[in-house]
Motif scaffolding. Structure first.
Motif, PDB file in Angstrom:
ATOM      1  N   LYS A   1       9.695  15.640  -9.263  1.00 52.82           N
ATOM      2  CA  LYS A   1      10.617  15.952 -10.371  1.00 52.82           C
ATOM      3  C   LYS A   1      10.160  17.209 -11.104  1.00 52.82           C
ATOM      4  O   LYS A   1      10.975  18.037 -11.500  1.00 52.82           O
ATOM      5  CB  LYS A   1      10.670  14.796 -11.377  1.00 52.82           C
ATOM      6  N   GLN A   2       8.860  17.328 -11.310  1.00 55.37           N
ATOM      7  CA  GLN A   2       8.320  18.476 -12.041  1.00 55.37           C
ATOM      8  C   GLN A   2       8.340  19.744 -11.206  1.00 55.37           C
ATOM      9  O   GLN A   2       8.544  20.835 -11.741  1.00 55.37           O
ATOM     10  CB  GLN A   2       6.890  18.178 -12.492  1.00 55.37           C
ATOM     11  N   GLU A   3       8.143  19.624  -9.896  1.00 58.07           N
ATOM     12  CA  GLU A   3       8.048  20.802  -9.032  1.00 58.07           C
ATOM     13  C   GLU A   3       9.408  21.349  -8.613  1.00 58.07           C
ATOM     14  O   GLU A   3       9.523  22.534  -8.332  1.00 58.07           O
ATOM     15  CB  GLU A   3       7.242  20.463  -7.767  1.00 58.07           C
ATOM     16  N   LEU A   4      10.416  20.506  -8.553  1.00 60.98           N
ATOM     17  CA  LEU A   4      11.723  20.935  -8.061  1.00 60.98           C
ATOM     18  C   LEU A   4      12.700  21.129  -9.209  1.00 60.98           C
ATOM     19  O   LEU A   4      12.635  20.436 -10.220  1.00 60.98           O
ATOM     20  CB  LEU A   4      12.262  19.903  -7.055  1.00 60.98           C
ATOM     21  N   LYS A   5      13.632  22.051  -9.010  1.00 60.79           N
ATOM     22  CA  LYS A   5      14.576  22.388 -10.066  1.00 60.79           C
ATOM     23  C   LYS A   5      15.678  21.345 -10.227  1.00 60.79           C
ATOM     24  O   LYS A   5      16.224  21.189 -11.299  1.00 60.79           O
ATOM     25  CB  LYS A   5      15.208  23.753  -9.789  1.00 60.79           C
ATOM     26  N   TYR A   6      16.018  20.671  -9.176  1.00 57.25           N
ATOM     27  CA  TYR A   6      17.066  19.647  -9.270  1.00 57.25           C
ATOM     28  C   TYR A   6      16.450  18.281  -9.012  1.00 57.25           C
ATOM     29  O   TYR A   6      15.370  18.173  -8.462  1.00 57.25           O
ATOM     30  CB  TYR A   6      18.176  19.921  -8.254  1.00 57.25           C
ATOM     31  N   PHE A   7      17.150  17.237  -9.449  1.00 59.33           N
ATOM     32  CA  PHE A   7      16.659  15.882  -9.238  1.00 59.33           C
ATOM     33  C   PHE A   7      17.787  15.023  -8.709  1.00 59.33           C
ATOM     34  O   PHE A   7      18.834  14.917  -9.330  1.00 59.33           O
ATOM     35  CB  PHE A   7      16.098  15.288 -10.532  1.00 59.33           C
ATOM     36  N   ASP A   8      17.563  14.452  -7.562  1.00 58.31           N
ATOM     37  CA  ASP A   8      18.530  13.552  -6.929  1.00 58.31           C
ATOM     38  C   ASP A   8      17.757  12.295  -6.534  1.00 58.31           C
ATOM     39  O   ASP A   8      17.074  12.269  -5.515  1.00 58.31           O
ATOM     40  CB  ASP A   8      19.130  14.245  -5.705  1.00 58.31           C
TER      41      ASP A   8
ATOM     42  N   ILE B   1       0.831  -1.200   0.000  1.00 54.98           N
ATOM     43  CA  ILE B   1       0.000   0.000   0.000  1.00 54.98           C
ATOM     44  C   ILE B   1       0.868   1.252   0.000  1.00 54.98           C
ATOM     45  O   ILE B   1       0.574   2.232  -0.682  1.00 54.98           O
ATOM     46  CB  ILE B   1      -0.981  -0.020   1.190  1.00 54.98           C
ATOM     47  N   LEU B   2       1.969   1.205   0.763  1.00 53.52           N
ATOM     48  CA  LEU B   2       2.882   2.348   0.835  1.00 53.52           C
ATOM     49  C   LEU B   2       3.356   2.801  -0.541  1.00 53.52           C
ATOM     50  O   LEU B   2       3.531   3.989  -0.787  1.00 53.52           O
ATOM     51  CB  LEU B   2       4.131   1.974   1.633  1.00 53.52           C
ATOM     52  N   TYR B   3       3.573   1.856  -1.415  1.00 54.55           N
ATOM     53  CA  TYR B   3       4.205   2.197  -2.684  1.00 54.55           C
ATOM     54  C   TYR B   3       3.228   2.337  -3.851  1.00 54.55           C
ATOM     55  O   TYR B   3       3.647   2.481  -4.991  1.00 54.55           O
ATOM     56  CB  TYR B   3       5.339   1.217  -2.979  1.00 54.55           C
ATOM     57  N   ILE B   4       1.934   2.370  -3.557  1.00 47.13           N
ATOM     58  CA  ILE B   4       0.956   2.593  -4.623  1.00 47.13           C
ATOM     59  C   ILE B   4       1.197   3.935  -5.290  1.00 47.13           C
ATOM     60  O   ILE B   4       1.193   4.047  -6.514  1.00 47.13           O
ATOM     61  CB  ILE B   4      -0.492   2.513  -4.083  1.00 47.13           C
ATOM     62  N   SER B   5       1.434   4.961  -4.505  1.00 43.53           N
ATOM     63  CA  SER B   5       1.578   6.309  -5.094  1.00 43.53           C
ATOM     64  C   SER B   5       3.040   6.702  -5.302  1.00 43.53           C
ATOM     65  O   SER B   5       3.318   7.854  -5.642  1.00 43.53           O
ATOM     66  CB  SER B   5       0.880   7.339  -4.204  1.00 43.53           C
ATOM     67  N   HIS B   6       3.944   5.778  -5.144  1.00 43.65           N
ATOM     68  CA  HIS B   6       5.374   6.061  -5.264  1.00 43.65           C
ATOM     69  C   HIS B   6       5.725   6.778  -6.567  1.00 43.65           C
ATOM     70  O   HIS B   6       6.277   7.882  -6.562  1.00 43.65           O
ATOM     71  CB  HIS B   6       6.185   4.763  -5.126  1.00 43.65           C
ATOM     72  N   ASP B   7       5.425   6.161  -7.690  1.00 43.91           N
ATOM     73  CA  ASP B   7       5.834   6.725  -8.978  1.00 43.91           C
ATOM     74  C   ASP B   7       5.169   8.065  -9.255  1.00 43.91           C
ATOM     75  O   ASP B   7       5.814   8.989  -9.769  1.00 43.91           O
ATOM     76  CB  ASP B   7       5.534   5.738 -10.111  1.00 43.91           C
ATOM     77  N   LEU B   8       3.895   8.174  -8.891  1.00 44.50           N
ATOM     78  CA  LEU B   8       3.190   9.448  -9.098  1.00 44.50           C
ATOM     79  C   LEU B   8       3.817  10.565  -8.266  1.00 44.50           C
ATOM     80  O   LEU B   8       3.989  11.691  -8.745  1.00 44.50           O
ATOM     81  CB  LEU B   8       1.716   9.296  -8.718  1.00 44.50           C
ATOM     82  N   THR B   9       4.160  10.254  -7.032  1.00 42.02           N
ATOM     83  CA  THR B   9       4.747  11.255  -6.137  1.00 42.02           C
ATOM     84  C   THR B   9       6.134  11.666  -6.611  1.00 42.02           C
ATOM     85  O   THR B   9       6.444  12.868  -6.675  1.00 42.02           O
ATOM     86  CB  THR B   9       4.813  10.713  -4.702  1.00 42.02           C
ATOM     87  N   ILE B  10       6.964  10.705  -6.945  1.00 43.44           N
ATOM     88  CA  ILE B  10       8.323  11.009  -7.425  1.00 43.44           C
ATOM     89  C   ILE B  10       8.241  11.867  -8.695  1.00 43.44           C
ATOM     90  O   ILE B  10       8.976  12.848  -8.845  1.00 43.44           O
ATOM     91  CB  ILE B  10       9.122   9.715  -7.687  1.00 43.44           C
ATOM     92  N   GLU B  11       7.344  11.524  -9.588  1.00 42.11           N
ATOM     93  CA  GLU B  11       7.186  12.291 -10.826  1.00 42.11           C
ATOM     94  C   GLU B  11       6.745  13.731 -10.538  1.00 42.11           C
ATOM     95  O   GLU B  11       7.243  14.679 -11.147  1.00 42.11           O
ATOM     96  CB  GLU B  11       6.184  11.599 -11.757  1.00 42.11           C
ATOM     97  N   ARG B  12       5.824  13.895  -9.594  1.00 41.28           N
ATOM     98  CA  ARG B  12       5.365  15.242  -9.225  1.00 41.28           C
ATOM     99  C   ARG B  12       6.524  16.053  -8.665  1.00 41.28           C
ATOM    100  O   ARG B  12       6.716  17.211  -9.012  1.00 41.28           O
ATOM    101  CB  ARG B  12       4.222  15.152  -8.203  1.00 41.28           C
TER     102      ARG B  12
END
Length: 178
Positions: free
Chosen positions: A117-124, A104-115
């Protein structure tokens, strides 16, 4: 449905390893042939219940992701859990399967990481993964505590707490960018 409800009732008293098909049949007031026409054993029945819950929660996450506000997701999840109190109390209890909570924890993992990436200027990637793990596990801990204490608070109160806690962590990452 009566078979599923009977297993859930038995799981409030003991773990799945201590529940037999005979126990379930007795609780459901059915014969073993009826049980075996639907399920191979008590473990398959529990797996079916867990998978149904997982798919329902996954649908809540997908529907909430279209709303573009992470706060709405917390509320929708809490609302779903409150509406499905009995099953969540059992599956999130000490007798529940810990692997289900991880899924259940990782259901929204990819959606959250993608969001992010779009909101922040750097990606680590490692930093984002740690950030997600921290906020997801913290959110699940709050939800689990809420469920195990009887869901006394409203879904909006729990969601508000989760959102504020998550936002306070997120501010540190957003402020690093400025």
């Amino acid at each position: 449905m009566v078979i599923k409800e009977s297993l859930l009732k038995l799981l409030t008293e003991r773990s799945i390893n201590k529940v037999t098909v005979t126990d379930i049949c007795r609780e459901a007031n059915i014969n073993r042939n009826t049980f075996y026409s639907h399920y191979a054993n008590q473990f398959e029945l529990l797996s079916t219940i867990e998978n149904d819950l997982y798919e329902d929660i996954k649908q809540v996450v997908i529907n909430s992701s279209n709303l573009k506000t992470p706060e709405k997701l917390s509320y929708e999840l809490c609302k779903y859990i409150k509406a499905n109190k009995t099953i969540c109390e059992v599956l999130f209890s000490e007798h529940g399967d810990k692997a289900l909570l991880e899924r259940i924890l990782y259901i929204s993992h990819d959606l959250t990481i993608e969001r992010w990436k779009q909101e922040l200027k750097y990606f680590d990637q490692p930093l984002f993964e740690s950030w997600y793990t921290f906020t997801a596990h913290g959110s699940i801990a709050i939800i689990k505590k809420w469920v195990n204490s009887g869901l006394k608070e409203s879904p909006s109160k729990i969601a508000d707490f989760i959102d504020k806690a998550t936002q306070s962590v997120s501010k540190a990452f957003y402020s690093e960018e400025l």
